[in-house]
Design a protein around this motif. Structure first.
Motif, PDB file in Angstrom:
ATOM      1  N   TRP A   1       9.324  -8.332   0.087  1.00 17.39           N
ATOM      2  CA  TRP A   1       8.900  -7.447   1.181  1.00 17.39           C
ATOM      3  C   TRP A   1       7.481  -6.898   0.989  1.00 17.39           C
ATOM      4  CZ3 TRP A   1       8.305  -2.026   0.278  1.00 17.39           C
ATOM      5  CH2 TRP A   1       7.825  -1.341   1.406  1.00 17.39           C
ATOM      6  N   LEU A   2       7.205  -6.242  -0.155  1.00 12.28           N
ATOM      7  CA  LEU A   2       5.917  -5.568  -0.325  1.00 12.28           C
ATOM      8  C   LEU A   2       4.758  -6.560  -0.334  1.00 12.28           C
ATOM      9  CD1 LEU A   2       4.302  -3.003  -0.759  1.00 12.28           C
ATOM     10  CD2 LEU A   2       4.735  -3.212  -3.224  1.00 12.28           C
ATOM     11  N   LEU A   3       4.890  -7.667  -1.039  1.00 11.47           N
ATOM     12  CA  LEU A   3       3.806  -8.646  -1.083  1.00 11.47           C
ATOM     13  C   LEU A   3       3.548  -9.229   0.302  1.00 11.47           C
ATOM     14  CD1 LEU A   3       1.795 -10.127  -2.896  1.00 11.47           C
ATOM     15  CD2 LEU A   3       3.528 -11.898  -3.264  1.00 11.47           C
ATOM     16  N   ASP A   4       4.594  -9.445   1.067  1.00  9.34           N
ATOM     17  CA  ASP A   4       4.441  -9.947   2.436  1.00  9.34           C
ATOM     18  C   ASP A   4       3.634  -8.966   3.284  1.00  9.34           C
ATOM     19  OD1 ASP A   4       5.425 -11.807   4.764  1.00  9.34           O
ATOM     20  OD2 ASP A   4       5.952  -9.777   5.410  1.00  9.34           O
TER      21      ASP A   4
ATOM     22  N   VAL B   1       3.909   0.229   5.337  1.00  6.66           N
ATOM     23  CA  VAL B   1       4.731   0.441   4.146  1.00  6.66           C
ATOM     24  C   VAL B   1       5.301   1.857   4.142  1.00  6.66           C
ATOM     25  CG1 VAL B   1       4.670   0.638   1.623  1.00  6.66           C
ATOM     26  CG2 VAL B   1       3.558  -1.298   2.755  1.00  6.66           C
ATOM     27  N   GLY B   2       4.466   2.837   4.492  1.00  5.22           N
ATOM     28  CA  GLY B   2       4.929   4.222   4.556  1.00  5.22           C
ATOM     29  C   GLY B   2       6.027   4.413   5.581  1.00  5.22           C
ATOM     30  N   CYS B   3       5.887   3.812   6.754  1.00  4.93           N
ATOM     31  CA  CYS B   3       6.910   3.911   7.795  1.00  4.93           C
ATOM     32  C   CYS B   3       8.228   3.300   7.329  1.00  4.93           C
ATOM     33  CB  CYS B   3       6.450   3.205   9.071  1.00  4.93           C
ATOM     34  SG  CYS B   3       5.160   4.073   9.982  1.00  4.93           S
TER      35      CYS B   3
ATOM     36  N   ALA C   1       3.465  -2.727  13.951  1.00 11.41           N
ATOM     37  CA  ALA C   1       3.095  -4.081  13.520  1.00 11.41           C
ATOM     38  C   ALA C   1       1.585  -4.253  13.439  1.00 11.41           C
ATOM     39  CB  ALA C   1       3.690  -5.114  14.475  1.00 11.41           C
ATOM     40  N   GLU C   2       0.854  -3.542  14.287  1.00 13.65           N
ATOM     41  CA  GLU C   2      -0.595  -3.667  14.322  1.00 13.65           C
ATOM     42  C   GLU C   2      -1.301  -2.655  13.423  1.00 13.65           C
ATOM     43  OE1 GLU C   2      -1.465  -3.238  18.437  1.00 13.65           O
ATOM     44  OE2 GLU C   2      -0.874  -5.297  18.955  1.00 13.65           O
ATOM     45  N   SER C   3      -0.528  -1.779  12.770  1.00 12.71           N
ATOM     46  CA  SER C   3      -1.102  -0.757  11.890  1.00 12.71           C
ATOM     47  C   SER C   3      -1.498  -1.355  10.543  1.00 12.71           C
ATOM     48  CB  SER C   3      -0.072   0.372  11.668  1.00 12.71           C
ATOM     49  OG  SER C   3       0.262   0.996  12.891  1.00 12.71           O
TER      50      SER C   3
END
Length: 272
Positions: free
Chosen positions: A148-151, A17-19, A9-11
């Protein structure tokens, strides 16, 4: 485990996104592999595996939001709320998309670049099929990219940066295909970026609701589906393909880029 989730969450956004994508592929691949091996019909195999992939995406979104961000109503946060306003937005977007496509082909007809012709297929069936297909495409792609991605991007970047990154990634995602197909369809890249920007600005103009982007996306796909599958036009050859659209795809021509540019500009003025 909790420590790892907090670290995610802090990354930075690219790592998050990769994870997420890695988790999705790990969830999907063991289920998709047997289908590819056992189903001989390649089209059916592709449909089934894509359906599995999207179902996995929906499931993972809920787990991701709950475990990583401690959010329990993530679809509402993405703008996918079941409300009258969102329904009205979707209907308006559908109308805008459909009318826009008709305008593009109508202008080309007036310029003598194409002629309308009577459909030789059962047009009512094409219209209904097109509506179902287009809504599926619009819903899936908008929840993925403008949900999802925009968020994820807006957690780290300004609205402007997030919009451009989202639009470029949206365009790139349409080129996950063999090299020959990438080269053949590459002219549509600018129009796809403009479409991505249009959709982000459309969402912001409606206070974060996804109804308008879903409807607009669906309307554009629906209009093109009806005209293309219904065989309603024939190009006259007066101007080259790079003007009207290579492979009869309006997004692969100057007309498509100008059209999407105008739509993006209009949606941006609505947003400001």
């Amino acid at each position: 485990m909790n420590i790892n989730l907090v670290k995610i969450a802090e990354s930075p956004a690219p790592i998050r996104v990769g994870c997420f994508i890695i988790c999705l592929l790990l969830l999907w691949f063991p289920l998709a592999l047997p289908i590819y091996l056992l189903v001989s019909d390649s089209n059916l195999a592709s449909i089934l595996t894509m359906l599995l992939l999207y179902l996995g995406f929906i499931l993972l979104i809920k787990l991701w939001a709950k475990k990583v961000y401690q959010q329990t109503h993530i679809f509402n946060d993405y703008g996918l709320e079941f409300s009258r306003l969102n329904s009205v937005d979707a209907i308006q977007g559908l109308a805008i998309g459909l009318i826009s496509i008709l305008i593009v082909f109508g202008i080309q007809n007036l310029l003598g670049w194409l002629v309308w012709q009577t459909s030789e297929v059962f047009l009512s069936k094409v219209i209904l099929e097109g509506l179902i297909v287009s809504f599926g495409v619009g819903f899936a792609e908008e929840l993925l990219f403008r949900g999802w991605l925009l968020d994820e991007l807006e957690r780290d970047y300004s609205l402007n940066w997030a919009a451009w990154i989202n639009a470029i990634l949206f365009a790139i995602a349409h080129f996950i295909k063999p090299l020959e197909a990438i080269i053949q369809t590459s002219p549509q890249f600018p129009a796809l970026v403009l479409l991505g920007l249009t959709q982000v600005w459309g969402k912001h103009s409606q206070k974060g609701r996804l109804g308008l982007p879903i409807g607009l996306h669906s309307g554009l796909v629906w209009g093109y589906y009806i005209i293309n599958v219904g065989e309603l036009i024939e190009y006259s050859g007066v101007v080259p393909d790079w003007v009207t659209g290579i492979n009869n795809n309006p997004l692969q021509g100057i007309m498509g880029v100008l059209f999407m540019g105008g739509l993006a500009w209009w949606m941006n003025t609505k947003n400001s």
